[in-house]
Each structure stands twice: as structure tokens, then as C-alpha cells.
Design an enzyme around this catalytic site. Sequence first.
Site, PDB file in Angstrom:
ATOM      1  N   HIS A  12       0.812  -1.221   0.000  1.00  0.00           N
ATOM      2  CA  HIS A  12       0.000   0.000   0.000  1.00  0.00           C
ATOM      3  C   HIS A  12       0.839   1.263   0.000  1.00  0.00           C
ATOM      4  O   HIS A  12       0.367   2.307  -0.453  1.00  0.00           O
ATOM      5  CB  HIS A  12      -0.956   0.008   1.193  1.00  0.00           C
ATOM      6  N   GLY A  13       2.023   1.198   0.524  1.00  0.00           N
ATOM      7  CA  GLY A  13       2.816   2.426   0.507  1.00  0.00           C
ATOM      8  C   GLY A  13       4.146   2.263   1.191  1.00  0.00           C
ATOM      9  O   GLY A  13       4.356   1.346   1.989  1.00  0.00           O
TER      10      GLY A  13
END
Lengths: 467, 288
Positions: free
Chosen positions: A323-324
Site C-alpha cells: 500500500h505504501g
Amino acid sequence: MLFHSFAFLVFLPAFMTFYWATTGRARLWVMLLGSLVFYAWWDWRFLFLLLFSSLVDYSIGIVMENEGDPLRRHRLVVMSVVVNLGLLGFFKYFNFFVASAAQMFTALGLHPSYNALRIVLPVGISFYVFKTMSYTIDVYRRTEQAERDLLKFTTFVVFFPELVAGPIVRASRLLPQLQHDHPFDYQRTLSGLTLVMSGYVRKVVIADTLAPLVDVRFAHPEAHSALSLLIGVYFYAFQIYCDFSGYSSIAIGVARILGFDFGINFDRPYFSRSFSEFWSRWHISLSSWLRDYLYIPLGGNRGGALATARNLMLTMTLGGLWHGASWTFVAWGVLHGVYLMLQRLLAPLNRRLRIPSVVLILLVFHLTCLGWIFFRSQSFAQAWSILRRIGEMRDMSFAGVEQKLLVLKASMLVAVLLLFEAIGFVPKRATVAEVSPARRLAFTAACLWTLLLFGTFSGNSFIYFQF
Amino acid sequence: MRRTAVWVAALIAIVFAGDRVMAVLLDGALLRSQFRFSRVYRGGNDAAIVIMGDSRGVHSFYAPAIEQLTGQRVLNLSYNSMSSRIGEAVLADYVDRNPPPRIVLIEITHLIVASDLATELRTYAHHSARLRALYAETHPRAARLGEVFRLLAYNSEFFFRAMVYLRRSDQDWINRSTITSELLATPAGDWQLAIRPESLDALERTIRTLRVRGITVRLLIAPYQAPGHITNIPEVMRTVTKRVRLPVLNYISAGGPVENFADRVHMNQRGAERFMRRLAADGVFEPH
């Protein structure tokens, strides 16, 4: 271009005009060129990266299928994975890993100097990299045949409805659908339109109304009461859900109008009674990808309790990292890994106690919200600040909540959403295909009026574009 | 494809028809509301004292307290981020539709505010040519879209507030919290009030419009929690007075102890009630 932008409202009818006016390979070219225009609207420079990634996996797929030697086949699939993850690693995680390493050295008393590169994250890279990797892995496993038509393969990779923020549509689902034209179908078009409208309502009405209420609370938690922060956390749970499921609905609806079936990506996840159920309802295309290409190859739950725990933790941790490039995303993933492990551990107790479903749903929801605090926070300090202030419960009165009217409005919208979703659990007499055009007309009109009356036209991007 | 085209045409017709019908129904509810701006456009108010300002006007002037002190009806038309230009339109519309008040009090620090609130006042734009023009000037594309889809006018905080205040007055809307110790501990840096030229023009026109109808206008600056940090107050007062030929009553330091404030800029109910007693004692609520 954003789905809720003026540019997209011009692009889509123009695309559909050419799409329905063509057949066969001409139609495939329309799909390909239209998708490239859609992607280039963000930043035309990353077209080359997208096409490069497609070409690499197209070539590897064919060579692998023609290759009889298992070792060479293995090397080819490893090459595909290395290239894909290498691209993702560089564009998404380079600065993160360098900064983290520097922090580690600093903690050890060393002071390395380094320059962070100004790397722009190509939109959709996390999605299309996973998509093409799944293709080469499936060809390697011989569960999928290599696509030898470069036009069809590239169209599969770049098809615009799901290119930039999913769902991650695998080759086994999409490539067969690209082998033939899909004639215009009235019922399917209405069904797709309904999905698109419901997606816009989720995004423009609910998610974008919740966004400023969440932003102000997460930006300055020390300025808000415990109840105000708790409200902010609940609202974020629904903001991210409506933002992402709204985008998915629009993508799936547009594809359905064009004749393509993308499956579903969200299935009322906040009504889950366990975390395994949650992950079968939330971002289904990603969770199934992680299950099939990470969890099961690691051994799944076949190696005993410890091995299962390891596999769960690894899968969810990497899912968080997907996700990041931030340790808070990793923490979110780790938390869900812990939840899944605990669920397995406590399953016999749960069966004995027969805890009511509504209690389980509330428990899963609140534990999910705990994870969202880390997911949304820019740093651990911010997350701890929010948790501490909520935990202290210093001011739980509604009088201490800022922007009361907006909070009231947002709460009503969330309540309506939950009501609609709860009704969805009532067994339907009619299947989706049998819903009458008149009912679809009423629903679509209601969606448009809702957009006009409650939509927030602030031009907010979709949350998952940043991934 | 023909059936789809028919379906889409039916959808467009239904959406437009519903848009018009719902707009009429919502407008009816809007004008029945006790929300301050609904009262302006419904007409029939007999307020003797009308107040205009931004959020400082909302939280410095407590209408129920003024009514108790003076025995006169009061209508506070202040609103968060109310600019002088919007205030001009609202006050002019007020005196067009309602019996003229005896006094209008204007809290002049709203001369620093831009006219972003016009987007909220689009809810009343079809009742006011002035608001319509202001909205079209500040948001031309949205104004054109609002002509096509009437429901957009009711997609606003103002409409929502009007529904909340459908049956009860909004004049007791005021801060009830007290400034926190954390905020007090934060150093209050020096700053200046930056008067917008167009706001001063609007104030001049407003005063002219009100005076022509025999209305007494009082300009004042309500209290700040840390008044010493605003470094250009005398200059602001001179500029305004020179332009509109009216004195500005300076109450910037009249707020009393910190417990009278919700933050550095806004009073709370306790502070506003104390301030109202001070203004009553000074005769501010009486036309001379």
C-alpha cells in the site's frame, strides 16, 4: 484523468462511440489506444514504463511456454518477478529503504550521508505490476496459456477501467474475454450504468463529504477531543471504503457496459464476523492475489501452526507494504496478520462460546478501525497521539465535537449506506439480471438527485491512486 | 441500442422533472425555517437591532442577551466567513423585504474576509438578484450549472442549517467552550488586519444604503483575547473612518479574562454576555 472529472465525462462517450462502431481487431486497437490516452492524461512519460513492463512479460510468457526445461522455465519466471518487483521497488520504495537504512545507521551511531532521489511514482504501477506478474506465474504453473497476440496482451495489461486503481483483473478472467467481440446488450448496459452511478454516489457523496472531517482530525489530533477523534477514525473507515469501493464500482460498471466481467472487489466488508471473512470481502482482487501468489506458495496453512503463523504474518506484512512506502502501512499489515493468527488460535473458543454475530461484527469493525489509525497516519507519533487521546477519554461529550452540523450530515450518509448494505443481506427474489429497467431507472435517477443534493465537488482524487 | 437510448432519454426527463419539483418543495421548507437568512428572505421581521459580521460577529454579539438588556428585538445576521460584499447584499435585501431596524451594528474586522461564502449563499440566490450576481461573479461555471440543476442550490451547509433550525431560532448560536491551556501556552505572534479594498467599497455602499432609510449605523471592533498582538488597529480605524466618515468604536481590549474566550479570536457565551452589558452601558444599542 479522474473518473469524476470533466475530462472523463468527455472521454468515455467518445471512447464508446469508437468502440461500438468497430469490431474485431479494429475494436482491440480502439481499446488499446483509448486506454493509452487515458493513462497518458496523467503523465505520458510513464507510458513507456507501462509498455516496457507489458513487453517483458509478453515475451517471457511465450518463451516460457515454448521452454521444456523446468530449470530454464523457473529462471524465466524469476526474471519476470525480478523485473516487475524491481520496477515497483525502484519507483515506490527506493527512497523509503534508503531513508530507513540511514535511520538505522544513525541509531547505531553512524551518520551516513545520502541523497534522496526525486522519483515520481507512476500511477497504477502497484496494480499493473501485480497483474502482469500473475500472468507469467500462471503461465509458469501451466494454469494459463501464453497469449501470443501482442495486441490482445497489451490491451489486457492497459485496459483503462482497471488500469490505475484496480481491481486487479487476472489474465484467466480477462484474456478469454478479449478473444471475441461483445455485442451491445441492453440489460448489461443498464446494470453497468447502475453500478457506475452507485460508485459515484459512494465517492462524491459519502467519501468526499467525510474527507475534510477526517483530514482536520488527523492533521491536528491534539486540538480535538476524544469523541471528536473517535468520530474521525470511524469516518475514515467509511471514507476509505466508499472511496475505494466507489472507484471499483465505476471501473466494474464501465467494463460491464463494454461487455466485460471483472467480478466484484468489495462485498460489504464491515459486516464481517471474522478477519478471514473480512479479507474475503475487502479488496478481493488484492487479497486473492496475495493468497494465490504469496500465502499458498509459502505453504499456506499446510505446515502446522507455526508455519501458518509465519506465512500469515509475511503475507499481511507485505500486503501492508504494497500500500505504501511507510512503516505505518507495514504496521497496519502486521496488525492484520496478528488478527488472523489470533483468530485461528481462538477459533475453538469462539465455536464453544457461540458469540452472537452482531458482537463479532462490531469487534471486527473496531479492530479494523484500530488498523486504519496507522494506515491513515503520516507517522507513528501521529498514530500514538490519536490513540492516546482516545484512550484518555478526556472529553466524550458531543459539545466538544467541532463542525457538528457536518458531522451530523456525514453520520446520516453513513447510516443510509449501512442500511442499504444491511438490506443487501436479505435474500433477493430477483437476480441482478432480472431487475427491471424501470427499477434501474428509479435507482439511477435517485443516485443523480443524491449527487446533486449531497455531492462534494471538491475534485478530491481517489485514495488508492497513491498506491 | 435503441432501447438504451429510450431509457437514457427517460432518465434525463425524469431527472430534470424531479430536479424542478424537489427544488420547489425544498425552497418552501427553506423559507419556513427560522435560520437567520431564511428570515431575511421570508420578510416580516421587526428587529430593532440588526448585527453584521463574520464569525466574530456570531460569537461576540449574543442576541438573547441584547434583547434582555434592551427589551428590543435583535437579529444577528453574522456568519462565519461573511465578507463585507456579501454583508452588503444581505443587508440591502433585508431592508428591501423587512421593516427597517433602528440600528445596524457592523463588526468591521470582517473587512479582511474574501467572498468565498457566496458559494453557500447560492441557496438563497434565486430570491436575491444581488446574491445571484455575486455568485455568478465569484463562481461563474457553478452558477451556470446551477441554472440547469436547481437542486445544486440546496447542496450547501446553509440549507442543512436551515433544516436544523426549521422550528427553532438560531440566534442562540454561540461558542460555549473555553480557550484551552494548550492554546494559551502557544505563543501569540504579532499580526495585522489586512483590509480588502473591495470590502471597504462595499462597507461604504452599505452605510449609504442604510442611512438613506434613516437607520443608525455603528461600526465597532469586538474584543480579541490577545489584542496587543494586532499591531495596526489605529491605522485600520483611521482608514475606515476616513473612508466612510463614521467613527469606529474600539472594544478590542474589552474582553476581560481569558475565560471569556473560546480561542484567541472568538468570545464565548460568558464573554459575549459581559460584552453586551458593556455595550448597553455605553449606549451603543440606542440610536442618538
